[in-house]
Design a protein around this motif. Structure first.
Motif, PDB file in Angstrom:
ATOM      1  N   LYS A  38      28.787  76.365  14.017  1.00 49.60           N
ATOM      2  CA  LYS A  38      28.153  75.810  15.215  1.00 49.60           C
ATOM      3  C   LYS A  38      28.719  74.423  15.535  1.00 49.60           C
ATOM      4  CE  LYS A  38      23.519  77.922  15.194  1.00 49.60           C
ATOM      5  NZ  LYS A  38      22.080  77.621  14.994  1.00 49.60           N
ATOM      6  N   SER A  39      28.881  73.617  14.518  1.00 50.36           N
ATOM      7  CA  SER A  39      29.412  72.272  14.719  1.00 50.36           C
ATOM      8  C   SER A  39      30.815  72.333  15.325  1.00 50.36           C
ATOM      9  CB  SER A  39      29.437  71.520  13.392  1.00 50.36           C
ATOM     10  OG  SER A  39      30.022  70.245  13.546  1.00 50.36           O
ATOM     11  N   LEU A  40      31.640  73.258  14.811  1.00 56.98           N
ATOM     12  CA  LEU A  40      32.988  73.429  15.358  1.00 56.98           C
ATOM     13  C   LEU A  40      32.930  73.814  16.837  1.00 56.98           C
ATOM     14  CD1 LEU A  40      36.117  73.926  15.171  1.00 56.98           C
ATOM     15  CD2 LEU A  40      35.525  76.293  14.645  1.00 56.98           C
ATOM     16  N   ASN A  89      25.316  86.008  17.986  1.00 63.04           N
ATOM     17  CA  ASN A  89      24.421  85.569  19.052  1.00 63.04           C
ATOM     18  C   ASN A  89      23.919  84.150  18.794  1.00 63.04           C
ATOM     19  OD1 ASN A  89      24.464  87.849  20.723  1.00 63.04           O
ATOM     20  ND2 ASN A  89      22.954  88.895  19.452  1.00 63.04           N
ATOM     21  N   GLU A  90      23.616  83.866  17.540  1.00 64.33           N
ATOM     22  CA  GLU A  90      23.173  82.512  17.197  1.00 64.33           C
ATOM     23  C   GLU A  90      24.294  81.509  17.432  1.00 64.33           C
ATOM     24  OE1 GLU A  90      21.427  79.909  13.422  1.00 64.33           O
ATOM     25  OE2 GLU A  90      21.407  82.114  13.320  1.00 64.33           O
ATOM     26  N   VAL A 150      29.228  77.816  27.836  1.00 63.84           N
ATOM     27  CA  VAL A 150      29.625  79.047  28.531  1.00 63.84           C
ATOM     28  C   VAL A 150      29.705  80.166  27.491  1.00 63.84           C
ATOM     29  CG1 VAL A 150      31.273  80.110  30.123  1.00 63.84           C
ATOM     30  CG2 VAL A 150      30.991  77.616  30.110  1.00 63.84           C
ATOM     31  N   PRO A 151      28.582  80.732  27.093  1.00 64.55           N
ATOM     32  CA  PRO A 151      28.593  81.754  26.041  1.00 64.55           C
ATOM     33  C   PRO A 151      29.249  83.061  26.480  1.00 64.55           C
ATOM     34  CG  PRO A 151      26.397  81.542  26.996  1.00 64.55           C
ATOM     35  CD  PRO A 151      27.210  80.418  27.555  1.00 64.55           C
ATOM     36  N   GLU A 172      25.390  89.243  23.073  1.00 63.28           N
ATOM     37  CA  GLU A 172      24.509  89.580  24.201  1.00 63.28           C
ATOM     38  C   GLU A 172      25.038  89.036  25.521  1.00 63.28           C
ATOM     39  OE1 GLU A 172      20.869  87.835  22.954  1.00 63.28           O
ATOM     40  OE2 GLU A 172      20.328  89.478  21.589  1.00 63.28           O
ATOM     41  N   THR A 173      25.927  88.039  25.433  1.00 61.11           N
ATOM     42  CA  THR A 173      26.394  87.372  26.654  1.00 61.11           C
ATOM     43  C   THR A 173      27.874  87.592  26.955  1.00 61.11           C
ATOM     44  OG1 THR A 173      26.703  85.359  25.343  1.00 61.11           O
ATOM     45  CG2 THR A 173      24.642  85.560  26.579  1.00 61.11           C
TER      46      THR A 173
END
Length: 666
Positions: free
Chosen positions: A355-357, A381-382, A389-390, A414-415
């Motif tokens: 996530k940090s990256l 998804n997380e 912009v997922p 999901e996106t």
């Protein structure tokens, strides 16, 4: 009309048009046979040309016909018509001329190709051998050593190399191919039937060297093909053709050939299922975050495929290990990844790190850039939730070593939008990977099955088998190496991190073997640390049994209150296979896997499950009912929580979900 006939200056040009790739099937063979019979009656005929209306001369045979009795005319009958003609026949090759396509060309008197021509014999990859003169005529054209290599390797040979080998007589520009073929057909003085020619003399040492190279660890059909090339060269040509066809017919109906055909179509179906509905944008530059084992191997793979690669890592030493490769630019500045069309996350397998990256790198990327994670287990998804912009984010899960392992899982979040799907699919295709679709779930598809496979292997060790016994039993089944040797190669720390991550949510009733944890705690993380389930003294390629592991195992058994017993090879194989099928059924039932055949593709392509068995689900489905029930019951008893889906087997019933996936692959 599949075959159109046109007379040009006394030459009959037979143009094959069987879209999309001129596949050799009954209809095409019948049309070609009829056309040859027709031109044989023409007066003042000076020659014949076989040409293609499409991009491929004859891409290969329709292997779905091999599951049924072969219909007449068969390919040898068509080739016999060519050889029986009094006038020369020239093959005008373009695009693919594989298998039966190359055999058809070898039945002609001359072979002219354009620069797009690719020839080869893929038959051994399908459990058979060339059955329409491939072993016989090739040896008489290029010599036994070269023919052994071509037939046994199944390699594709491009135009210039085919010319150098002698498989082609000429290579001409595409716009001159038909003109030159007609010219040659009109001016050749006589027939040049390869079947009537002796094979060129070869040194015995060259033949033996070619045979040894081709038959090292080869399957039975490859051995048969090599023997046919060698023995056929000393026989009368027509006698050799009869022997070759008899071997082809014998191999075609074996279980191995049927299983390999099943996998052929399973791979095709999986690739089709991930094919995008929109065209992909042109991709030239790949950015990779992380220069560890996976990241550096990905950099090599993308560079070898012709991409420009930018690899980022804060560790200069890690970058130095890959920076000397052509096409790879190493950087310690994350901002430099902004020049990438696709940015791939290959950093440590921990959600917070990833996530940090993603948060840090996204502002540097172009608006059109696609972001991909190579996570093995984590929830995509997380991860996507931290992106602005997922829609441009997806999973592209490669397997170790990614520069050689053909498997890749394509995972939509999901996106994820269609444009992103098109991009990730296009780069997987360019890398030559075998893709399967995967839904989001712990381990996705392949690693989820592998996790249960490995878990059962560890149960077997706790029950009394040694790691070496488990590995040996599965090598006997057909694996190249066993699960504990594989774990050492990939590193025990990845699975250890997953187990620690899942510890708080693990069902306390679930059986848990902590031997691997104890190995990791002792610093035995696999080959990279010189010790894991085995030891690797002085950088040895293969692990050796280590008494220190025995001590750790014995202590773990005692602490768990397990009294070790003898475990047979059959029990090992049954429980492992049943465990994999249980995982497969859960994956299909929950929608993480689209179909059971995708799981067979994943395990044969990515985890060296023996392809001759068709994959774990196919192999299990072809056992008799009593064996299926017994193996499932044994898996269930090993841990009723982990393999709860198999509970009906204890009462003598095949679970509905498992019966469903077995029926789908029979």
């Amino acid at each position: 009309m599949i075959v159109d006939t046109e007379i040009i200056n006394g030459v009959a040009v037979l143009t094959i048009d069987n879209p999309p790739v001129n596949m050799g099937n009954t209809a095409m063979r019948s049309a070609l046979a009829d056309a040859l019979d027709s031109v044989a009656t023409l007066e003042d005929l000076t020659g014949v040309v076989l040409a293609s209306a499409g991009a491929h001369f004859y891409a290969g045979s329709d292997i779905s016909e091999f599951d049924r009795p072969m219909q007449s005319p068969q390919l040898p009958d068509v080739i016999a018509r060519i050889e029986d003609l009094d006038v020369p026949v020239v093959a005008a090759l373009t695009g693919l001329a594989l298998g039966g396509g190359l055999e058809l060309a070898l039945g002609c008197d001359l072979r002219i190709g354009d620069p797009t021509t690719v020839v080869g014999f893929p038959e051994v990859t399908l459990g058979i051998l060339p059955g329409a003169g491939g072993t016989v005529r090739t040896a008489r054209l290029v010599g036994v050593p070269a023919a052994v290599d071509l037939v046994a390797s199944a390699r594709r040979v491009e135009a210039d190399d085919a010319l150098a080998l002698g498989l082609l007589d000429e290579v001409v520009p595409a716009d001159l191919l038909l003109v030159r073929a007609v010219e040659c057909a009109a001016t050749l003085d006589a027939k040049n039937r390869l079947v009537d020619r002796p094979a060129p003399q070869s040194e015995e040492a060259e033949v033996e060297a070619a045979r040894a190279a081709a038959t090292k660890r080869a399957r039975p059909n490859v051995l048969a093909a090599v023997d046919m090339v060698c023995s056929g060269a000393s026989l009368d040509g027509r006698a050799a053709l009869r022997r070759e066809r008899a071997l082809f017919d014998e191999l075609r109906v074996t279980d191995e050939a049927a299983n390999l055909r099943y996998l052929f179509f399973a791979k095709r179906r999986a690739a089709k299922s991930v094919r995008p509905r929109t065209p992909a944008l042109a991709i030239t530059t790949i950015g990779i975050a992380g220069a560890g084992t996976m990241g550096s191997a990905l950099a090599r793979a993308f560079a070898a495929a012709g991409y420009e690669v930018i690899i980022f890592d804060s560790n200069r030493a890690a970058l130095d290990r890959v920076a000397d490769r052509s096409g790879i630019t190493a950087t310690q500045s994350i901002a430099h990844l902004g020049g990438a069309d696709v940015m791939i996350d290959a950093v440590f397998e921990e959600m917070d790190v990833k996530k940090s990256l993603l948060r840090e790198v996204e502002p540097h990327l172009q608006d059109t850039s696609v972001i991909v994670s190579n996570t093995s287990y984590l929830d995509l998804n997380e991860m996507a939730s931290v992106l602005a912009v997922p829609e441009r984010f997806a999973g592209l899960h490669f397997f170790n070593p990614p520069d050689r392992n053909p498997l890749v899982e394509i995972i939509r979040t999901e996106t994820t939008d269609e444009r992103t799907c098109a991009v990730v699919t296009s780069i997987a295709t360019r890398l030559g990977k075998a893709p399967i679709p995967a839904g989001i779930g712990d381990g996705f598809v392949a690693n989820r099955v592998y996790a249960d496979y490995r878990m059962q292997a560890e149960f077997l060790v706790e029950d009394g088998a040694s790691p070496a016994q488990v590995d040996a039993a599965l090598v006997e089944l057909g694996f190249a190496i066993g699960p504990f040797a594989v774990a050492d190669m990939s590193g025990l720390d990845i699975a250890w991190a997953r187990r620690k991550r899942l510890a708080d949510t693990r069902d306390p009733r679930q059986r848990y073997v902590d031997i691997a944890d104890r190995l990791c705690e002792a610093g035995r993380l696999g080959k990279k640390t010189g010790a894991g389930w085995y030891s690797y003294p002085d950088g040895a390629k293969r692990g050796v049994v280590d008494s220190r592991v025995d001590t750790i195992v014995e202590k773990a058994r005692a602490d768990a209150g397990v009294r070790p017993r003898e475990v047979s090879g059959d029990e090992i194989r049954d429980r492992v296979l049943a465990s994999m099928v249980c995982a497969a059924a859960v994956l299909v039932e929950t929608g993480v896997a689209q179909c059971a055949s995708d799981i067979d593709v994943a395990l044969t392509q990515g985890f060296a499950f023996p392809a001759r068995l068709g994959g774990p689900v196919r192999a299990f489905a072809r056992r008799n009912r009593d064996e299926v029930v017994s193996a499932l019951a044994a898996a269930y008893r090993s841990c009723p929580v982990s393999f709860a889906i198999a509970e009906p087997a204890v009462a003598g019933e095949v679970p509905v979900a498992i019966e469903k996936i077995m029926e789908a692959v029979r």
